[in-house]
Design an enzyme around this catalytic site. Structure first.
Site, PDB file in Angstrom:
ATOM      1  N   HIS A  90       0.862  -1.177   0.059  1.00 24.02           N
ATOM      2  CA  HIS A  90       0.180  -0.108   0.203  1.00 24.02           C
ATOM      3  C   HIS A  90       0.715   1.152   0.040  1.00 24.02           C
ATOM      4  O   HIS A  90       2.176   1.108  -0.030  1.00 24.02           O
ATOM      5  CB  HIS A  90      -1.149  -0.003   0.981  1.00 24.02           C
ATOM      6  CG  HIS A  90      -0.458   0.003   2.550  1.00 24.02           C
ATOM      7  ND1 HIS A  90       0.474  -1.003   2.949  1.00 24.02           N
ATOM      8  CD2 HIS A  90      -0.503   0.880   3.663  1.00 24.02           C
ATOM      9  CE1 HIS A  90       0.902  -0.572   4.124  1.00 24.02           C
ATOM     10  NE2 HIS A  90       0.221   0.627   4.591  1.00 24.02           N
ATOM     11  N   HIS A  96       1.168   3.915   2.380  1.00 20.47           N
ATOM     12  CA  HIS A  96       1.288   4.875   3.237  1.00 20.47           C
ATOM     13  C   HIS A  96       3.127   4.849   3.412  1.00 20.47           C
ATOM     14  O   HIS A  96       3.665   3.881   2.590  1.00 20.47           O
ATOM     15  CB  HIS A  96       1.148   3.993   4.501  1.00 20.47           C
ATOM     16  CG  HIS A  96      -0.191   4.219   5.112  1.00 20.47           C
ATOM     17  ND1 HIS A  96      -0.992   3.511   5.719  1.00 20.47           N
ATOM     18  CD2 HIS A  96      -0.965   5.292   4.967  1.00 20.47           C
ATOM     19  CE1 HIS A  96      -2.237   4.003   5.920  1.00 20.47           C
ATOM     20  NE2 HIS A  96      -2.225   5.116   5.404  1.00 20.47           N
ATOM     21  N   ASP A 116       5.437   4.645   5.264  1.00 19.79           N
ATOM     22  CA  ASP A 116       6.413   3.713   5.856  1.00 19.79           C
ATOM     23  C   ASP A 116       6.608   2.441   5.097  1.00 19.79           C
ATOM     24  O   ASP A 116       7.422   1.719   5.098  1.00 19.79           O
ATOM     25  CB  ASP A 116       5.880   3.361   7.276  1.00 19.79           C
ATOM     26  CG  ASP A 116       4.775   2.648   7.421  1.00 19.79           C
ATOM     27  OD1 ASP A 116       3.754   3.334   6.654  1.00 19.79           O
ATOM     28  OD2 ASP A 116       4.458   1.759   8.130  1.00 19.79           O
ATOM     29  N   HIS A 117       5.876   2.497   3.910  1.00 18.72           N
ATOM     30  CA  HIS A 117       6.090   1.328   2.955  1.00 18.72           C
ATOM     31  C   HIS A 117       6.412   2.011   1.486  1.00 18.72           C
ATOM     32  O   HIS A 117       6.797   1.040   0.591  1.00 18.72           O
ATOM     33  CB  HIS A 117       4.799   0.618   2.923  1.00 18.72           C
ATOM     34  CG  HIS A 117       4.354  -0.009   4.024  1.00 18.72           C
ATOM     35  ND1 HIS A 117       4.252  -1.253   4.371  1.00 18.72           N
ATOM     36  CD2 HIS A 117       3.715   0.701   5.153  1.00 18.72           C
ATOM     37  CE1 HIS A 117       3.847  -1.644   5.629  1.00 18.72           C
ATOM     38  NE2 HIS A 117       3.466  -0.310   6.151  1.00 18.72           N
ATOM     39  N   HIS A 147      -7.415  -2.419   5.547  1.00 17.82           N
ATOM     40  CA  HIS A 147      -6.720  -1.438   6.140  1.00 17.82           C
ATOM     41  C   HIS A 147      -7.222  -0.048   6.012  1.00 17.82           C
ATOM     42  O   HIS A 147      -8.242   0.220   5.270  1.00 17.82           O
ATOM     43  CB  HIS A 147      -5.415  -1.191   5.599  1.00 17.82           C
ATOM     44  CG  HIS A 147      -4.247  -0.665   6.401  1.00 17.82           C
ATOM     45  ND1 HIS A 147      -4.055  -0.532   7.725  1.00 17.82           N
ATOM     46  CD2 HIS A 147      -3.106   0.138   5.955  1.00 17.82           C
ATOM     47  CE1 HIS A 147      -3.112   0.295   7.960  1.00 17.82           C
ATOM     48  NE2 HIS A 147      -2.469   0.724   6.699  1.00 17.82           N
ATOM     49  N   ASP A 185      -0.537  -4.208   5.729  1.00 16.46           N
ATOM     50  CA  ASP A 185      -0.994  -3.784   7.188  1.00 16.46           C
ATOM     51  C   ASP A 185      -2.704  -4.139   6.958  1.00 16.46           C
ATOM     52  O   ASP A 185      -3.244  -3.946   5.817  1.00 16.46           O
ATOM     53  CB  ASP A 185      -1.003  -2.173   7.545  1.00 16.46           C
ATOM     54  CG  ASP A 185       0.464  -1.703   7.416  1.00 16.46           C
ATOM     55  OD1 ASP A 185       1.409  -2.593   7.267  1.00 16.46           O
ATOM     56  OD2 ASP A 185       0.791  -0.405   7.667  1.00 16.46           O
ATOM     57  N   HIS A 242       6.344  -5.396  11.379  1.00 21.00           N
ATOM     58  CA  HIS A 242       5.879  -4.083  11.311  1.00 21.00           C
ATOM     59  C   HIS A 242       5.341  -3.923  12.975  1.00 21.00           C
ATOM     60  O   HIS A 242       4.175  -3.800  13.229  1.00 21.00           O
ATOM     61  CB  HIS A 242       4.354  -4.249  10.767  1.00 21.00           C
ATOM     62  CG  HIS A 242       3.801  -2.764  10.317  1.00 21.00           C
ATOM     63  ND1 HIS A 242       3.089  -2.411  11.021  1.00 21.00           N
ATOM     64  CD2 HIS A 242       4.145  -2.156   9.292  1.00 21.00           C
ATOM     65  CE1 HIS A 242       2.523  -1.212  10.393  1.00 21.00           C
ATOM     66  NE2 HIS A 242       3.278  -1.068   9.402  1.00 21.00           N
TER      67      HIS A 242
END
Ligand SMILES: [Zn+2]
Ligand SMILES: [Zn+2]
Length: 305
Positions: free
Chosen positions: A63, A65, A67-68, A141, A212, A270
């Site tokens: 996805h 976000h 942090d990814h 998510h 996530d 994670h």
């Protein structure tokens, strides 16, 4: 085939854990590596783990976000500086194309190799060749997020080299033909059937790498019967309400998915920045109370598939 975790922290990095990224090492199988998610500083972590961008063939994003995702511009543009200009395929949710176009335009960057971007909007087979089939399914998510099921097709049987040597069949190009089960004629006139020198076909491997998510049916289906399930476990068991509110899972929830899906092994990752490495035993033991064969990932840890 093995998995190396480049980053294992949720949301933002800590001094002990970088943000999400995983390498699937297929150097033996196809001379390539694949990347799952690409958090900030992924290229630095790749160097620490001794993996070259030149071998990078595919990137799968769960996805968008940060942090990814935020390591992606660096990985893509650094790859342009290499002599090796092999194509790269990037697979991720809708929006990834716009992200790459914007970031390269605004930063006056460009890519010198062919980049094939595949945006996914619903459950689909996102990649298939003679070795592998990759299926994506949408998870639950706060934003569109996918999990991937990686299925290896049947692995060819290996040649019994000892037996070949015993029969005075010296190595050379004909080994390749024997490996395909063909019949060949040797220089000394002997006719040899490759099938007589092949071992048993090795069982194919399956794994699931999920983004996530709160616990959901898609996770169970992706993880069914896999050799390794990689599942997020952002929070400890007692913080389930907080995890759910933010679209995440706990240690125990991740383990419950592994159990329901009859996976062989679970790796949780994670991990919220609230936990330090000292908390690893507590977190992994919570998961083990439900699913015994569980490990907790740390940065640069590798797991054989
Ligand atoms: Zn995340
Ligand atoms: Zn997220």
């Amino acid at each position: 085939m093995n998995l190396t975790f480049l980053g294992t922290s949720a949301g933002s990095p800590t001094s002990e854990r970088n943000v999400s990224s995983i390498i699937l090492d297929l150097l033996q199988e196809r001379g390539k590596i694949w990347l799952f998610d690409c958090g900030e500083a992924t290229q630095m972590q790749m160097q620490k783990a001794k993996y070259s961008l030149a071998k990078l063939e595919m990137i799968f994003l769960t996805h968008l976000h940060g942090d990814h995702l935020f390591g992606l511009p660096g990985v893509l543009t650094s790859r342009s500086l290499l002599q090796n200009q092999s194509p790269l395929t990037l697979i991720g949710p809708k929006g990834i194309k716009e992200f790459i176009e914007t970031v390269t335009r605004v930063s006056y960057s460009w890519l010198t190799y062919p980049l094939n971007i595949i945006e996914i909007e619903h459950d689909d087979t996102v990649f298939e060749d003679k070795q592998f089939c990759i299926k994506a399914r949408q998870l639950e998510h706060r934003v569109p997020c996918f999990g991937y099921r990686i299925i290896e097709k049947e692995r060819p049987a290996s040649l019994n080299i000892d037996k070949l040597k015993q029969d005075n069949i010296s190595s050379g190009p004909l080994y390749a033909q024997l490996k395909q089960g063909k019949t060949v004629t040797l220089e000394d006139g002997r006719v040899i059937n490759g099938l007589d020198y092949l071992g048993d076909a090795k069982p194919s491997r399956k794994l699931a790498i999920l983004g996530d998510t709160i616990p959901c049916q898609s996770s169970i289906e992706l993880a069914e019967d896999v050799d390794i399930l990689v599942h997020e476990a952002t929070q400890e068991d007692i913080l389930q309400d907080k995890a759910t509110e933010r679209g995440h899972s706990t240690t125990v929830q991740a383990a419950t998915i592994a159990k329901q899906a009859k996976t062989k092994r679970l790796i949780i990752t994670h991990i919220s920045p609230r936990y330090s490495l000292k908390d690893n035993d507590q977190l992994v033991n919570e998961a083990k109370s439900v699913f015994a064969n569980t490990d907790i990932a740390t940065d640069l840890a590798s797991f054989q598939v």
